[in-house]
Motif scaffolding. Structure first.
Motif, PDB file in Angstrom:
ATOM      1  N   HIS A 172       0.888  -1.174   0.000  1.00  0.00           N
ATOM      2  CA  HIS A 172       0.000   0.000   0.000  1.00  0.00           C
ATOM      3  C   HIS A 172       0.914   1.208   0.000  1.00  0.00           C
ATOM      4  O   HIS A 172       1.400   1.613   1.051  1.00  0.00           O
ATOM      5  CB  HIS A 172      -0.874   0.031   1.254  1.00  0.00           C
ATOM      6  N   LYS A 173       1.166   1.745  -1.191  1.00  0.00           N
ATOM      7  CA  LYS A 173       2.208   2.790  -1.296  1.00  0.00           C
ATOM      8  C   LYS A 173       1.743   4.157  -0.811  1.00  0.00           C
ATOM      9  O   LYS A 173       2.522   4.937  -0.290  1.00  0.00           O
ATOM     10  CB  LYS A 173       2.685   2.915  -2.742  1.00  0.00           C
ATOM     11  N   ALA A 174       0.430   4.447  -0.995  1.00  0.00           N
ATOM     12  CA  ALA A 174      -0.043   5.799  -0.677  1.00  0.00           C
ATOM     13  C   ALA A 174      -0.141   5.996   0.831  1.00  0.00           C
ATOM     14  O   ALA A 174      -0.360   5.049   1.596  1.00  0.00           O
ATOM     15  CB  ALA A 174      -1.390   6.043  -1.336  1.00  0.00           C
ATOM     16  N   LEU A 221      14.401 -11.254  -6.671  1.00  0.00           N
ATOM     17  CA  LEU A 221      13.969 -10.367  -7.749  1.00  0.00           C
ATOM     18  C   LEU A 221      12.491 -10.054  -7.520  1.00  0.00           C
ATOM     19  O   LEU A 221      11.692 -10.956  -7.296  1.00  0.00           O
ATOM     20  CB  LEU A 221      14.160 -11.032  -9.110  1.00  0.00           C
ATOM     21  N   TYR A 222      12.184  -8.783  -7.565  1.00  0.00           N
ATOM     22  CA  TYR A 222      10.835  -8.318  -7.222  1.00  0.00           C
ATOM     23  C   TYR A 222      10.263  -7.622  -8.443  1.00  0.00           C
ATOM     24  O   TYR A 222      10.867  -6.673  -8.950  1.00  0.00           O
ATOM     25  CB  TYR A 222      11.001  -7.346  -6.060  1.00  0.00           C
ATOM     26  N   ALA A 223       9.132  -8.111  -8.925  1.00  0.00           N
ATOM     27  CA  ALA A 223       8.443  -7.429 -10.023  1.00  0.00           C
ATOM     28  C   ALA A 223       7.238  -6.701  -9.455  1.00  0.00           C
ATOM     29  O   ALA A 223       6.358  -7.328  -8.858  1.00  0.00           O
ATOM     30  CB  ALA A 223       8.011  -8.432 -11.084  1.00  0.00           C
ATOM     31  N   LEU A 274      14.125  -7.975  -1.785  1.00  0.00           N
ATOM     32  CA  LEU A 274      12.784  -8.195  -1.238  1.00  0.00           C
ATOM     33  C   LEU A 274      12.100  -6.841  -1.061  1.00  0.00           C
ATOM     34  O   LEU A 274      12.766  -5.825  -0.874  1.00  0.00           O
ATOM     35  CB  LEU A 274      12.872  -8.850   0.139  1.00  0.00           C
ATOM     36  N   GLY A 275      10.785  -6.817  -1.066  1.00  0.00           N
ATOM     37  CA  GLY A 275      10.059  -5.575  -0.808  1.00  0.00           C
ATOM     38  C   GLY A 275       9.992  -5.290   0.682  1.00  0.00           C
ATOM     39  O   GLY A 275      10.088  -6.190   1.508  1.00  0.00           O
ATOM     40  N   ASP A 276       9.837  -4.029   1.002  1.00  0.00           N
ATOM     41  CA  ASP A 276       9.581  -3.624   2.379  1.00  0.00           C
ATOM     42  C   ASP A 276       8.344  -2.743   2.316  1.00  0.00           C
ATOM     43  O   ASP A 276       8.413  -1.680   1.702  1.00  0.00           O
ATOM     44  CB  ASP A 276      10.790  -2.845   2.914  1.00  0.00           C
ATOM     45  N   PRO A 277       7.191  -3.116   2.815  1.00  0.00           N
ATOM     46  CA  PRO A 277       6.953  -4.145   3.830  1.00  0.00           C
ATOM     47  C   PRO A 277       6.520  -5.533   3.342  1.00  0.00           C
ATOM     48  O   PRO A 277       6.147  -6.347   4.175  1.00  0.00           O
ATOM     49  CB  PRO A 277       5.815  -3.522   4.630  1.00  0.00           C
ATOM     50  N   GLU A 278       6.614  -5.858   2.041  1.00  0.00           N
ATOM     51  CA  GLU A 278       6.128  -7.181   1.623  1.00  0.00           C
ATOM     52  C   GLU A 278       6.877  -8.327   2.301  1.00  0.00           C
ATOM     53  O   GLU A 278       6.328  -9.408   2.536  1.00  0.00           O
ATOM     54  CB  GLU A 278       6.254  -7.348   0.100  1.00  0.00           C
TER      55      GLU A 278
HETATM   56  N1  GLY Z   1       7.241  -1.949  -0.965  1.00  0.00           N
HETATM   57  C1  GLY Z   1       7.855  -1.444  -2.130  1.00  0.00           C
HETATM   58  C2  GLY Z   1       9.288  -1.634  -2.197  1.00  0.00           C
HETATM   59  O1  GLY Z   1       9.886  -2.311  -1.389  1.00  0.00           O
HETATM   60  O2  GLY Z   1       9.883  -1.092  -3.119  1.00  0.00           O
END
Ligand code: GLY
Ligand code: AMP
Length: 426
Positions: free
Chosen positions: A213-215, A268-270, A288-292
């Motif tokens: 949730h970027k916003a 690798l994150y798409a 990895l994504g943050d917070p994913e």
């Molecule tokens: N949650 C987005 C990023 O890690 O770029």
């Protein structure tokens, strides 16, 4: 075995938490870490961009394996430096990390290998960009080429907004050198999802889908942030779609990187837009994504160490992690003012009560520990993460824990995961 995690956010706390549960791991270190991480790892006061400092520490301490959280050290070549020194490290080398470090590189790669993404043009000067934007259709998206801390993509509803974006990025250089080129791309409509894999350069292990949730505000309103919350799985990514993403996006990308002489090893994150015309890539991240990472690692049932080691030995084909069937939700609690300026040093109360709840883990992003108390020390402060039989139950548990935690000026979104519920009903 000694493992070092590089970084200081919630993603790195989740990595430290997961790695320290591993059978083969005796000790975990984190450079530089944060208040919460310091309970589970020895924190080393070296910044993530101090490649030589981190390498010297790893050599001196006899670190057996290093895992890198954020993009900056990867794009600066931490993996190349470690490998030259004979140290084991999981992540892409500098040339491979360019898939995130340069949007121009990523877009050209996708065009060359027919990987679905938004149509685009590249400009290396403001005049040429403006000449194009004069006649473009709106909305359109203007992106700085280089790293901009997640703020480099600007959705422009009008020509005036697009001109302002060009002025900010290319003339005022608000993102520094990252703005010497821009990508102007087609605005895509649909629902976003994050798709993360781990690869040894050839074999690929897909993680379950997730959504960020970027916003800043509820209802996806307000400015973009690093991410205000996440959940996994993302119901928008059905099984069929997952296969399509693997076949049309992930596998061709890993192959393309190899063909380009930039073999890709690491996470690798798409970042995807699920459009009426199928999934399209918004961006690639070399990590990895943050917070994913917080909900994903909470759902990972298998030991993570064999995956990291297989990534290095080229044996990813043997790895088939098991995942908790349950859903996971992470609610980010932030400092008032974030992503702009904010105050630090506020004491955080109620952590013990929240931590006592079942199926809840509180990952720290920006905290400091002094005399066994915790204080805010960043924009994103905590990632309260839960597991539940359904997304609905996971949402209730995460917000149940959030309700115990307070500090002066705490802010969080109240609707993390709501999109997944809407998706389920439709
Ligand atoms: N949650 C987005 C990023 O890690 O770029
Ligand atoms: P990026 O850093 O490229 O992922 O962009 C950040 C955010 O901007 C994405 O998560 C989307 O919400 C939005 N965005 C980026 N590119 C596009 C596009 N072509 N169409 C619509 N939204 C976009």
């Amino acid at each position: 075995m000694k493992v070092l995690v590089v970084g200081s956010g919630g993603r790195e706390h989740a990595l430290v938490w997961k790695i320290s549960q591993s059978e083969g791991v005796d000790k975990v270190y984190c450079a530089p870490g944060n208040g919460g991480i310091s309970l589970q790892a020895e924190c080393i006061p070296v910044g993530p961009d101090d490649i030589n400092g981190i390498k010297d520490f790893a050599l001196k301490e006899g670190i057996d394996l290093t895992v890198v959280g954020p993009e900056l050290p990867l794009t600066l070549g931490i993996v190349d430096a470690f490998e030259e020194a004979g140290l084991k490290i999981f992540g892409p080398g500098r040339k491979a990390a360019e898939i995130e470090g340069s949007k121009v590189f990523a877009k050209e790669l996708m065009r060359r290998y027919s990987i679905p993404t938004a149509d685009y043009r590249v400009f290396d000067g403001p005049e040429k960009a403006r000449a194009f934007l004069e006649r473009a259709s709106y909305p359109t998206v203007v992106k700085a080429d280089g790293l901009a801390g997640g703020k480099g993509a600007i959705i422009c509803r009008t020509r005036e907004e697009a001109f302002r974006a060009i002025e900010d990025i290319m003339e005022k250089r608000v993102f520094g050198e990252a703005g010497s080129k821009v990508v102007v791309e087609e605005f895509l409509e649909g629902e976003e999802a994050s798709f993360i894999v781990a690869t040894d350069g050839e074999r690929i292990v897909a993680f379950p889908s997730s959504q960020d949730h970027k916003a800043l505000y509820d209802g996806d309103k307000g400015p973009n942030t690093g991410g205000m919350g996440a959940y996994s799985p993302a119901p928008v990514v059905t099984r069929d779609l997952e296969e399509e993403i693997m076949e049309r996006i992930i596998k061709p990308t890993v192959k393309a990187m190899d063909r380009e002489g930039r073999p890709y090893r690491g996470f690798l994150y798409a970042g995807l837009m699920i459009t009426g015309d199928g999934p399209k890539v918004l961006e690639f991240n070399c990590r990895l994504g943050d917070p994913e990472a917080q909900p994903l690692l909470m759902r990972m049932k298998s030991d993570i160490l064999p995956l990291l080691e297989a990534g290095l030995s080229g044996e990813m084909g043997r790895i088939n992690p098991s995942w908790d069937e349950r859903a996971s939700v992470c609610v980010v609690m932030a400092s008032r003012g974030y992503p702009g300026s904010y105050e630090k040093g506020k004491e955080i109360k109620g952590l013990e009560e929240a931590q006592r709840l079942k199926d809840v883990v509180i990952f720290h992003s920006g905290t400091e520990r002094r005399d066994s108390r915790f204080y805010t020390a960043g924009g994103r402060v905590l990632g309260v993460t839960s597991l539940g039989r359904t997304i609905k139950e996971a949402i209730e548990k995460a917000y149940g824990a959030v309700s115990h935690i307070r500090w002066e000026g705490v802010y969080y979104r109240k609707d993390i995961g709501a999109k997944a519920l809407a998706e389920r009903r439709s």
